[in-house]
Design a protein around this motif. Sequence first.
Motif, PDB file in Angstrom:
ATOM      1  N   ILE A   3       0.838  -1.200   0.000  1.00 22.16           N
ATOM      2  CA  ILE A   3       0.000   0.000   0.000  1.00 22.16           C
ATOM      3  C   ILE A   3       0.874   1.252   0.000  1.00 22.16           C
ATOM      4  N   TRP A   4       1.883   1.241   0.861  1.00 25.26           N
ATOM      5  CA  TRP A   4       2.790   2.396   0.950  1.00 25.26           C
ATOM      6  C   TRP A   4       3.538   2.615  -0.367  1.00 25.26           C
ATOM      7  N   ALA A   5       4.050   1.536  -0.949  1.00 21.92           N
ATOM      8  CA  ALA A   5       4.813   1.657  -2.197  1.00 21.92           C
ATOM      9  C   ALA A   5       3.934   2.184  -3.324  1.00 21.92           C
ATOM     10  N   MET A   6       2.707   1.630  -3.438  1.00 19.09           N
ATOM     11  CA  MET A   6       1.806   2.082  -4.492  1.00 19.09           C
ATOM     12  C   MET A   6       1.474   3.566  -4.312  1.00 19.09           C
ATOM     13  N   HIS A   7       1.248   3.966  -3.052  1.00 20.69           N
ATOM     14  CA  HIS A   7       0.896   5.354  -2.764  1.00 20.69           C
ATOM     15  C   HIS A   7       1.979   6.310  -3.242  1.00 20.69           C
ATOM     16  N   PHE A   8       3.238   5.997  -2.926  1.00 13.27           N
ATOM     17  CA  PHE A   8       4.295   6.933  -3.279  1.00 13.27           C
ATOM     18  C   PHE A   8       4.649   6.896  -4.755  1.00 13.27           C
ATOM     19  N   VAL A   9       4.471   5.763  -5.403  1.00 20.92           N
ATOM     20  CA  VAL A   9       4.646   5.756  -6.860  1.00 20.92           C
ATOM     21  C   VAL A   9       3.566   6.625  -7.499  1.00 20.92           C
ATOM     22  N   GLY A  10       2.331   6.513  -6.975  1.00 25.25           N
ATOM     23  CA  GLY A  10       1.248   7.367  -7.475  1.00 25.25           C
ATOM     24  C   GLY A  10       1.501   8.838  -7.212  1.00 25.25           C
ATOM     25  N   MET A  11       2.045   9.153  -6.034  1.00 24.86           N
ATOM     26  CA  MET A  11       2.351  10.550  -5.719  1.00 24.86           C
ATOM     27  C   MET A  11       3.447  11.093  -6.618  1.00 24.86           C
ATOM     28  N   LEU A  12       4.432  10.246  -6.923  1.00 24.83           N
ATOM     29  CA  LEU A  12       5.533  10.699  -7.771  1.00 24.83           C
ATOM     30  C   LEU A  12       5.074  10.955  -9.202  1.00 24.83           C
TER      31      LEU A  12
ATOM     32  N   GLU B  25      13.570  12.341  -7.548  1.00 19.63           N
ATOM     33  CA  GLU B  25      14.357  11.255  -8.134  1.00 19.63           C
ATOM     34  C   GLU B  25      14.878  10.288  -7.075  1.00 19.63           C
ATOM     35  N   THR B  26      15.351  10.826  -5.956  1.00 19.29           N
ATOM     36  CA  THR B  26      15.877   9.972  -4.884  1.00 19.29           C
ATOM     37  C   THR B  26      14.793   9.066  -4.326  1.00 19.29           C
ATOM     38  N   LEU B  27      13.601   9.635  -4.056  1.00 18.91           N
ATOM     39  CA  LEU B  27      12.509   8.842  -3.494  1.00 18.91           C
ATOM     40  C   LEU B  27      12.017   7.798  -4.484  1.00 18.91           C
ATOM     41  N   PHE B  28      11.977   8.167  -5.764  1.00 14.21           N
ATOM     42  CA  PHE B  28      11.526   7.223  -6.787  1.00 14.21           C
ATOM     43  C   PHE B  28      12.413   5.987  -6.817  1.00 14.21           C
ATOM     44  N   TYR B  29      13.718   6.204  -6.884  1.00  9.83           N
ATOM     45  CA  TYR B  29      14.638   5.068  -6.951  1.00  9.83           C
ATOM     46  C   TYR B  29      14.660   4.283  -5.641  1.00  9.83           C
ATOM     47  N   LEU B  30      14.451   4.956  -4.510  1.00 12.59           N
ATOM     48  CA  LEU B  30      14.403   4.274  -3.225  1.00 12.59           C
ATOM     49  C   LEU B  30      13.211   3.325  -3.165  1.00 12.59           C
ATOM     50  N   VAL B  31      12.025   3.833  -3.508  1.00 11.86           N
ATOM     51  CA  VAL B  31      10.811   3.015  -3.475  1.00 11.86           C
ATOM     52  C   VAL B  31      10.886   1.890  -4.501  1.00 11.86           C
ATOM     53  N   LEU B  32      11.341   2.210  -5.718  1.00 16.57           N
ATOM     54  CA  LEU B  32      11.420   1.196  -6.763  1.00 16.57           C
ATOM     55  C   LEU B  32      12.393   0.082  -6.386  1.00 16.57           C
ATOM     56  N   SER B  33      13.555   0.451  -5.874  1.00 19.19           N
ATOM     57  CA  SER B  33      14.560  -0.549  -5.503  1.00 19.19           C
ATOM     58  C   SER B  33      14.062  -1.433  -4.365  1.00 19.19           C
ATOM     59  N   LEU B  34      13.478  -0.821  -3.348  1.00 18.91           N
ATOM     60  CA  LEU B  34      12.978  -1.576  -2.203  1.00 18.91           C
ATOM     61  C   LEU B  34      11.851  -2.513  -2.616  1.00 18.91           C
ATOM     62  N   THR B  35      10.991  -2.045  -3.514  1.00 22.89           N
ATOM     63  CA  THR B  35       9.880  -2.880  -3.986  1.00 22.89           C
ATOM     64  C   THR B  35      10.399  -4.082  -4.767  1.00 22.89           C
ATOM     65  N   MET B  36      11.381  -3.871  -5.615  1.00 25.52           N
ATOM     66  CA  MET B  36      11.949  -4.979  -6.370  1.00 25.52           C
ATOM     67  C   MET B  36      12.591  -6.012  -5.451  1.00 25.52           C
ATOM     68  N   VAL B  37      13.280  -5.531  -4.411  1.00 22.63           N
ATOM     69  CA  VAL B  37      13.901  -6.449  -3.442  1.00 22.63           C
ATOM     70  C   VAL B  37      12.825  -7.280  -2.745  1.00 22.63           C
ATOM     71  N   VAL B  38      11.745  -6.632  -2.336  1.00 18.32           N
ATOM     72  CA  VAL B  38      10.645  -7.344  -1.659  1.00 18.32           C
ATOM     73  C   VAL B  38      10.032  -8.383  -2.594  1.00 18.32           C
ATOM     74  N   PHE B  39       9.758  -7.996  -3.839  1.00 21.83           N
ATOM     75  CA  PHE B  39       9.154  -8.931  -4.796  1.00 21.83           C
ATOM     76  C   PHE B  39      10.053 -10.142  -5.049  1.00 21.83           C
ATOM     77  N   VAL B  40      11.325  -9.874  -5.296  1.00 20.57           N
ATOM     78  CA  VAL B  40      12.259 -10.959  -5.597  1.00 20.57           C
ATOM     79  C   VAL B  40      12.419 -11.885  -4.391  1.00 20.57           C
ATOM     80  N   ALA B  41      12.523 -11.300  -3.195  1.00 22.31           N
ATOM     81  CA  ALA B  41      12.693 -12.107  -1.980  1.00 22.31           C
ATOM     82  C   ALA B  41      11.488 -13.007  -1.747  1.00 22.31           C
ATOM     83  N   ILE B  42      10.284 -12.464  -1.906  1.00 23.27           N
ATOM     84  CA  ILE B  42       9.072 -13.267  -1.688  1.00 23.27           C
ATOM     85  C   ILE B  42       8.949 -14.349  -2.756  1.00 23.27           C
ATOM     86  N   ALA B  43       9.188 -13.975  -4.016  1.00 21.19           N
ATOM     87  CA  ALA B  43       9.095 -14.951  -5.104  1.00 21.19           C
ATOM     88  C   ALA B  43      10.096 -16.082  -4.912  1.00 21.19           C
ATOM     89  N   ALA B  44      11.319 -15.738  -4.493  1.00 19.80           N
ATOM     90  CA  ALA B  44      12.339 -16.766  -4.258  1.00 19.80           C
ATOM     91  C   ALA B  44      11.931 -17.692  -3.125  1.00 19.80           C
TER      92      ALA B  44
END
Length: 236
Positions: A38-47, A200-219
């Motif tokens: 929810i938090w990640a989607m919110h900030f991507v939408g805000m950006l 730009e900093t917040l965008f890459y922070l949220v995107l990177s953290l989201t990818m880590v979460v997705f990959v970790a859960i999928a693995a």
Amino acid sequence: MIIAVITSGLALELARRYARVGGTVAPVVLGAVLGYGIWAMHFVGMLAMQLPVNVGYGLPLTLISGVSAIGFLVAASVLLFKGTPTIPRILTSGAIAGSGIVLMHYIGMAALQLNATPQYNPLLVGLSVLIAVGAAIVAFYLFSRVIVADLTRTARISVQLGASLVMGVAIAGMHYTGMAAISYLPQPLNTTPVSGVDFETLFYLVLSLTMVVFVAIAAFLFVEAGTTKTSTPTSL
């Protein structure tokens, strides 16, 4: 919305597998992953929002909004699966989850640092609350069906996909209704420099953290599925 739907699906699958061992692990995992999504989607939408002024994001409120989402979603999930998911329990847990979504959104909006005065439309704010709570109740009902009910594999997958989509719609619907509820009155004479984390900093922070979460859960799901399949005895 894609982030919200994928996160909801991964959270539900994690919770379903953890539910085999009982205890509070399943609802805590469900709530924590949902809250993050929810938090990640919110900030991507805000950006994605474009304003004619320089914008910064206050880091303390940005983090508080994420913590509040996770806290409320964990509380709602633990309540839902504390006993039999009755209608009153589903309504209460859905209301808590929806409140968490709303709180996260408006704390996140307060994190915006810009030389403009926010103005809120009370009608749209109220509508955003109704959307969040109503859709969260429906989603939590479907979550209970996936985890508690004895469904066939086909039925479970269908309900699971439906639950993920409903939760994604709840998050996105509330977010964009909430965004429509706010307008900004520029302050052209205010020359105070904008502070906070830049776009730009917040965008890459949220995107990177989201990818880590997705990959970790999928693995984890992949490894866990292989382990379960290997340990299942075969009859001769």
